[in-house]
Scaffold this motif. Structure first.
Motif, PDB file in Angstrom:
ATOM      1  N   ILE A  69       0.857  -1.179   0.000  1.00 22.71           N
ATOM      2  CA  ILE A  69       0.000   0.000   0.000  1.00 22.71           C
ATOM      3  C   ILE A  69       0.895   1.230   0.000  1.00 22.71           C
ATOM      4  N   SER A  70       0.494   2.223  -0.752  1.00 27.50           N
ATOM      5  CA  SER A  70       1.325   3.418  -0.841  1.00 27.50           C
ATOM      6  C   SER A  70       0.448   4.627  -1.161  1.00 27.50           C
ATOM      7  N   ARG A  71       1.043   5.788  -1.012  1.00 29.71           N
ATOM      8  CA  ARG A  71       0.359   7.003  -1.418  1.00 29.71           C
ATOM      9  C   ARG A  71       1.056   7.564  -2.638  1.00 29.71           C
ATOM     10  N   GLY A  72       0.287   8.177  -3.515  1.00 29.10           N
ATOM     11  CA  GLY A  72       0.843   8.720  -4.719  1.00 29.10           C
ATOM     12  C   GLY A  72       1.431  10.098  -4.501  1.00 29.10           C
ATOM     13  N   ASN A  73       2.011  10.631  -5.543  1.00 23.74           N
ATOM     14  CA  ASN A  73       2.550  11.987  -5.471  1.00 23.74           C
ATOM     15  C   ASN A  73       1.435  13.003  -5.239  1.00 23.74           C
ATOM     16  N   ALA A  74       0.301  12.734  -5.821  1.00 17.19           N
ATOM     17  CA  ALA A  74      -0.864  13.571  -5.545  1.00 17.19           C
ATOM     18  C   ALA A  74      -1.414  13.195  -4.176  1.00 17.19           C
ATOM     19  N   LYS A  75      -1.701  14.189  -3.370  1.00 18.74           N
ATOM     20  CA  LYS A  75      -2.100  13.930  -1.989  1.00 18.74           C
ATOM     21  C   LYS A  75      -3.410  13.168  -1.883  1.00 18.74           C
ATOM     22  N   ASN A  76      -4.205  13.170  -2.961  1.00 24.79           N
ATOM     23  CA  ASN A  76      -5.516  12.534  -2.873  1.00 24.79           C
ATOM     24  C   ASN A  76      -5.558  11.177  -3.556  1.00 24.79           C
ATOM     25  N   THR A  77      -4.391  10.548  -3.732  1.00 22.24           N
ATOM     26  CA  THR A  77      -4.337   9.267  -4.438  1.00 22.24           C
ATOM     27  C   THR A  77      -3.538   8.255  -3.636  1.00 22.24           C
ATOM     28  N   TRP A  78      -4.042   7.035  -3.585  1.00 25.61           N
ATOM     29  CA  TRP A  78      -3.373   5.944  -2.897  1.00 25.61           C
ATOM     30  C   TRP A  78      -3.461   4.696  -3.758  1.00 25.61           C
ATOM     31  N   TYR A  79      -2.557   3.763  -3.536  1.00 28.38           N
ATOM     32  CA  TYR A  79      -2.472   2.577  -4.373  1.00 28.38           C
ATOM     33  C   TYR A  79      -2.367   1.303  -3.532  1.00 28.38           C
ATOM     34  N   LEU A  80      -2.779   0.222  -4.143  1.00 26.61           N
ATOM     35  CA  LEU A  80      -2.511  -1.103  -3.600  1.00 26.61           C
ATOM     36  C   LEU A  80      -1.905  -1.927  -4.727  1.00 26.61           C
ATOM     37  N   GLN A  81      -0.603  -2.150  -4.640  1.00 29.04           N
ATOM     38  CA  GLN A  81       0.087  -2.984  -5.618  1.00 29.04           C
ATOM     39  C   GLN A  81      -0.018  -4.429  -5.166  1.00 29.04           C
ATOM     40  N   MET A  82      -0.567  -5.257  -6.021  1.00 29.95           N
ATOM     41  CA  MET A  82      -0.795  -6.657  -5.673  1.00 29.95           C
ATOM     42  C   MET A  82       0.022  -7.541  -6.601  1.00 29.95           C
ATOM     43  N   ASN A  83       0.981  -8.234  -6.050  1.00 32.61           N
ATOM     44  CA  ASN A  83       1.837  -9.131  -6.818  1.00 32.61           C
ATOM     45  C   ASN A  83       1.606 -10.576  -6.380  1.00 32.61           C
ATOM     46  N   THR A  84       2.069 -11.483  -7.198  1.00 29.54           N
ATOM     47  CA  THR A  84       1.956 -12.919  -6.913  1.00 29.54           C
ATOM     48  C   THR A  84       0.528 -13.253  -6.474  1.00 29.54           C
ATOM     49  N   LEU A  85      -0.410 -12.831  -7.266  1.00 31.46           N
ATOM     50  CA  LEU A  85      -1.808 -13.028  -6.923  1.00 31.46           C
ATOM     51  C   LEU A  85      -2.173 -14.497  -6.850  1.00 31.46           C
ATOM     52  N   LYS A  86      -3.098 -14.791  -5.967  1.00 31.76           N
ATOM     53  CA  LYS A  86      -3.587 -16.154  -5.772  1.00 31.76           C
ATOM     54  C   LYS A  86      -5.105 -16.176  -5.986  1.00 31.76           C
ATOM     55  N   PRO A  87      -5.658 -17.312  -6.353  1.00 33.99           N
ATOM     56  CA  PRO A  87      -7.120 -17.386  -6.520  1.00 33.99           C
ATOM     57  C   PRO A  87      -7.873 -16.930  -5.274  1.00 33.99           C
ATOM     58  N   GLU A  88      -7.310 -17.153  -4.114  1.00 35.04           N
ATOM     59  CA  GLU A  88      -7.991 -16.740  -2.880  1.00 35.04           C
ATOM     60  C   GLU A  88      -7.982 -15.229  -2.663  1.00 35.04           C
ATOM     61  N   ASP A  89      -7.292 -14.493  -3.523  1.00 36.68           N
ATOM     62  CA  ASP A  89      -7.346 -13.034  -3.477  1.00 36.68           C
ATOM     63  C   ASP A  89      -8.577 -12.490  -4.206  1.00 36.68           C
TER      64      ASP A  89
END
Length: 125
Positions: A69-89
């Motif tokens: 989880i991270s925040r973007g350069n713009a103060k009103n934006t946030w991200y969730l980077q999801m790697n190695t995804l699994k079916p249970e996600d």
């Protein structure tokens, strides 16, 4: 303030997706932002959170080392980077934000006053 979640879609197991959460007001300054998810037939569960003061992050055990989880350069934006995804996600993912989220409640959905509409993530095996 409205939150707009996006970035969901279909991914294969082992793949990646990045979810975005954008607040409608650029001056919105929550003290914490989180992602929750709800799989079919299950209750909504905490996934990750970030506290704006210090940038501390928190994750549920099942996604540690795979999601960021991270925040973007713009103060009103946030991200969730999801790697190695699994079916249970597979779930609908919701972003949430709050102005007065205390440390002990950072994983609790009731601590967040603002919610996005959800974005569906489907992971195929």
């Amino acid at each position: 303030v409205q939150l707009q979640a996006s970035g969901g879609g279909l991914a294969q197991a082992g793949g990646s997706l990045r979810l975005s959460c954008v607040a409608s007001e650029r001056t919105f300054s929550p003290n914490a932002v989180a992602w929750f998810r709800q799989a079919p037939g299950k209750e909504r569960e905490f996934v990750a959170a970030i506290r704006m003061n210090g940038g501390y992050t928190y994750y549920t055990d099942s996604v540690k080392g795979r999601f960021t989880i991270s925040r973007g350069n713009a103060k009103n934006t946030w991200y969730l980077q999801m790697n190695t995804l699994k079916p249970e996600d597979t779930a609908v993912y919701y972003c949430a934000a709050g102005n007065g989220v205390i440390l002990s409640a950072v994983r609790t959905d009731r601590a967040y006053a603002y919610w996005g509409q959800g974005t569906l993530v489907t992971v195929s095996s």
